[in-house]
Scaffold this motif. Structure first.
Motif, PDB file in Angstrom:
ATOM      1  N   GLY A  47       0.879  -1.201  -0.051  1.00  0.00           N
ATOM      2  CA  GLY A  47       0.033  -0.059   0.138  1.00  0.00           C
ATOM      3  C   GLY A  47       0.917   1.291   0.124  1.00  0.00           C
ATOM      4  O   GLY A  47       0.468   2.292   0.269  1.00  0.00           O
ATOM      5  N   LEU A  48       1.913   1.284  -0.553  1.00  0.00           N
ATOM      6  CA  LEU A  48       3.151   2.316  -0.530  1.00  0.00           C
ATOM      7  C   LEU A  48       3.216   2.920  -1.854  1.00  0.00           C
ATOM      8  O   LEU A  48       2.747   2.124  -2.736  1.00  0.00           O
ATOM      9  N   ASN A  49       3.540   4.200  -2.003  1.00  0.00           N
ATOM     10  CA  ASN A  49       3.723   4.822  -3.194  1.00  0.00           C
ATOM     11  C   ASN A  49       5.160   5.203  -3.643  1.00  0.00           C
ATOM     12  O   ASN A  49       5.689   5.815  -2.707  1.00  0.00           O
ATOM     13  N   VAL A  50       5.453   4.989  -4.685  1.00  0.00           N
ATOM     14  CA  VAL A  50       6.624   5.522  -5.392  1.00  0.00           C
ATOM     15  C   VAL A  50       6.576   6.844  -6.031  1.00  0.00           C
ATOM     16  O   VAL A  50       5.762   6.821  -6.900  1.00  0.00           O
ATOM     17  N   PRO A  51       7.306   7.975  -5.847  1.00  0.00           N
ATOM     18  CA  PRO A  51       8.349   8.015  -4.900  1.00  0.00           C
ATOM     19  C   PRO A  51       8.094   8.703  -3.614  1.00  0.00           C
ATOM     20  O   PRO A  51       8.942   8.807  -2.944  1.00  0.00           O
ATOM     21  N   LYS A  52       6.431   8.869  -3.455  1.00  0.00           N
ATOM     22  CA  LYS A  52       6.013   9.838  -2.164  1.00  0.00           C
ATOM     23  C   LYS A  52       6.559   8.945  -0.884  1.00  0.00           C
ATOM     24  O   LYS A  52       7.119   9.529   0.287  1.00  0.00           O
ATOM     25  N   ASP A  53       6.258   7.374  -0.761  1.00  0.00           N
ATOM     26  CA  ASP A  53       6.792   6.710   0.308  1.00  0.00           C
ATOM     27  C   ASP A  53       8.093   6.175   0.320  1.00  0.00           C
ATOM     28  O   ASP A  53       8.844   6.138   1.219  1.00  0.00           O
ATOM     29  N   ILE A  54       8.601   5.577  -0.847  1.00  0.00           N
ATOM     30  CA  ILE A  54      10.115   5.282  -0.980  1.00  0.00           C
ATOM     31  C   ILE A  54      10.441   5.469  -2.491  1.00  0.00           C
ATOM     32  O   ILE A  54       9.618   5.346  -3.570  1.00  0.00           O
ATOM     33  N   SER A  55      11.649   5.981  -2.459  1.00  0.00           N
ATOM     34  CA  SER A  55      12.308   6.307  -3.928  1.00  0.00           C
ATOM     35  C   SER A  55      12.953   4.661  -4.432  1.00  0.00           C
ATOM     36  O   SER A  55      13.346   4.001  -3.569  1.00  0.00           O
ATOM     37  N   LEU A  56      12.900   4.631  -5.728  1.00  0.00           N
ATOM     38  CA  LEU A  56      13.321   3.517  -6.420  1.00  0.00           C
ATOM     39  C   LEU A  56      14.247   4.058  -7.574  1.00  0.00           C
ATOM     40  O   LEU A  56      13.867   4.829  -8.385  1.00  0.00           O
ATOM     41  N   VAL A  57      15.490   3.244  -7.795  1.00  0.00           N
ATOM     42  CA  VAL A  57      16.413   3.055  -8.731  1.00  0.00           C
ATOM     43  C   VAL A  57      16.668   1.857  -9.121  1.00  0.00           C
ATOM     44  O   VAL A  57      16.907   1.026  -8.460  1.00  0.00           O
ATOM     45  N   GLY A  58      16.551   1.519 -10.648  1.00  0.00           N
ATOM     46  CA  GLY A  58      16.757   0.172 -11.089  1.00  0.00           C
ATOM     47  C   GLY A  58      18.094   0.256 -12.102  1.00  0.00           C
ATOM     48  O   GLY A  58      18.677   1.161 -12.086  1.00  0.00           O
ATOM     49  N   TYR A  59      18.179  -0.956 -12.458  1.00  0.00           N
ATOM     50  CA  TYR A  59      19.341  -1.305 -13.152  1.00  0.00           C
ATOM     51  C   TYR A  59      18.883  -1.974 -14.333  1.00  0.00           C
ATOM     52  O   TYR A  59      18.247  -3.008 -14.427  1.00  0.00           O
ATOM     53  N   ASP A  60      19.561  -1.594 -15.504  1.00  0.00           N
ATOM     54  CA  ASP A  60      19.186  -1.863 -16.822  1.00  0.00           C
ATOM     55  C   ASP A  60      17.942  -1.015 -17.432  1.00  0.00           C
ATOM     56  O   ASP A  60      16.921  -1.594 -17.070  1.00  0.00           O
ATOM     57  N   GLU A  61      17.972  -0.310 -18.308  1.00  0.00           N
ATOM     58  CA  GLU A  61      17.062   0.345 -19.170  1.00  0.00           C
ATOM     59  C   GLU A  61      16.376  -0.507 -19.918  1.00  0.00           C
ATOM     60  O   GLU A  61      17.114  -1.311 -20.831  1.00  0.00           O
ATOM     61  N   THR A  62      15.164  -0.501 -19.995  1.00  0.00           N
ATOM     62  CA  THR A  62      14.368  -1.267 -20.802  1.00  0.00           C
ATOM     63  C   THR A  62      13.333  -0.488 -21.585  1.00  0.00           C
ATOM     64  O   THR A  62      13.031   0.472 -20.996  1.00  0.00           O
TER      65      THR A  62
END
Length: 343
Positions: free
Chosen positions: A263-278
């Motif tokens: 029930g959380l929101n990105v980026p409001k509650d937690i930020s996220l960085v990924g690896y590999d552009e798709t």
């Protein structure tokens, strides 16, 4: 009925040796009219040369084999595109196999390629078949590794600067004011990109004066659903992190599922960085900040190098190509405008 050289010679009114020379590209001993006439008959009869017979004669199949670790990962689609385009431009066909991270299957594929007399092999190795890799090196067989380093072996390699890529992603999060950053990675088992990404994560924290909290480093088994459950467990704690750095694009999808189910929101509650552009990174909600790897270039360089080794046209001493990743900044860390940051 199969068309033969004799059929072409009879219809064109020339000898079989004339047809054979023209098929081999030797036009010099014939007039332009003769060459044009034979080529026209070849086209009309839809003649297809016997590739096996040609390979026996030349001791060359014009086939390159490639073994990848996980064809489900979209990263490899662009690598394959780079390999195949380069092979085709240089007159080579490509045979593709998937080891699925299984060293026994990888060994089976390598032996099958050698039995089929492929001219060279490109491999994203499981790093568990040292005896086979070493045998290929000792036999001076055209052999190029991609992505993963094989410890202790002097071998041609095309890889990425994964330390720099990881540092770029983590430092961006730190720049956004995040200081509790969880890392998700598949088991390392001497797999150099995974080890390098952990190293980059740690270097970014240390260089920014943030103490490494080993409880935030999550090594999760590479099985469906395991990452999602690990994310949900992490986010259910009272001192949950304010950001996650994912080291694999397949892993990123499960991380997003876990965040959503909590029930959380990105980026409001937690930020996220990924690896590999798709192709789907920009279409996620929110669009994903991710480390871009020049995967097509990896495939192209690997194919060029194995062809050099086959044809002995370049430096035959092992060469290492290290490609540089870039960070594409989107909204999953709070940034509104897309930016492409070259490191």
């Amino acid at each position: 009925m199969k068309v033969t050289i004799s059929d072409i010679a009879k219809k064109a009114g020339v000898s079989k040796s004339t047809v054979s020379r023209i098929l081999n590209g030797n036009y010099g001993q014939n007039t332009k009219d003769t060459v044009d006439k034979v080529l026209k008959v070849i086209k009309e009869l839809d003649y297809r040369p016997n590739a096996l017979a040609q390979s026996l004669k030349s001791m060359k199949t014009n086939v390159i084999g490639i073994i990848l670790s996980n064809l489900k990962n979209p990263f490899w689609a662009r690598v394959l595109e780079g390999v195949e385009d380069t092979c085709r431009k240089n007159g080579y066909n490509l045979m593709i196999c998937n080891s699925n991270e299984d060293e026994l299957l990888e060994e089976e594929h390598i032996k099958a390629f050698l039995m089929r007399q492929v001219d060279g092999i490109i491999i994203n190795a499981t790093v568990k078949n040292d005896h086979l890799y070493k045998r290929l090196i000792d036999q001076k067989f055209p052999f190029v590794t991609i992505n993963r380093k094989i410890p202790g072996l002097d071998i041609d390699l095309v890889t990425m600067d994964n330390v720099a890529g990881s540092m770029a992603g983590v430092e961006h999060l730190i720049g956004q004011g995040k200081n509790s950053i969880a890392l998700f990675v598949y088991p390392q088992e001497n797999v150099s990109p995974r080890l390098d990404r952990i190293e980059g994560y740690m270097k970014a924290l240390i260089s920014n004066g943030i103490e490494i909290d080993h409880s935030l480093i999550h090594v999760v088994e590479e099985k469906q659903g395991r990452v999602k459950e690990a994310v949900k467990k992490l986010l259910s704690t009272t001192n949950r992190p304010d950001a996650i750095f994912s080291t694999n694009n397949m892993m990123t999808l499960e991380i997003l599922e876990g965040i959503k189910e909590m029930g959380l929101n990105v980026p409001k509650d937690i930020s996220l960085v990924g690896y590999d552009e798709t192709v789907w990174s920009m279409h996620l909600n929110p669009p994903l900040t991710t480390v871009y790897q020049p995967s097509y270039d990896m495939g192209e360089l690997a194919a060029k190098r194995v062809i050099e080794l086959i044809e002995k046209t370049g430096d035959l001493q092992p060469i290492t190509h290290i490609l540089q990743p870039n960070l594409i900044i989107r909204e999953s860390c709070g940034t509104k405008k897309e930016e492409f940051i070259s490191e």
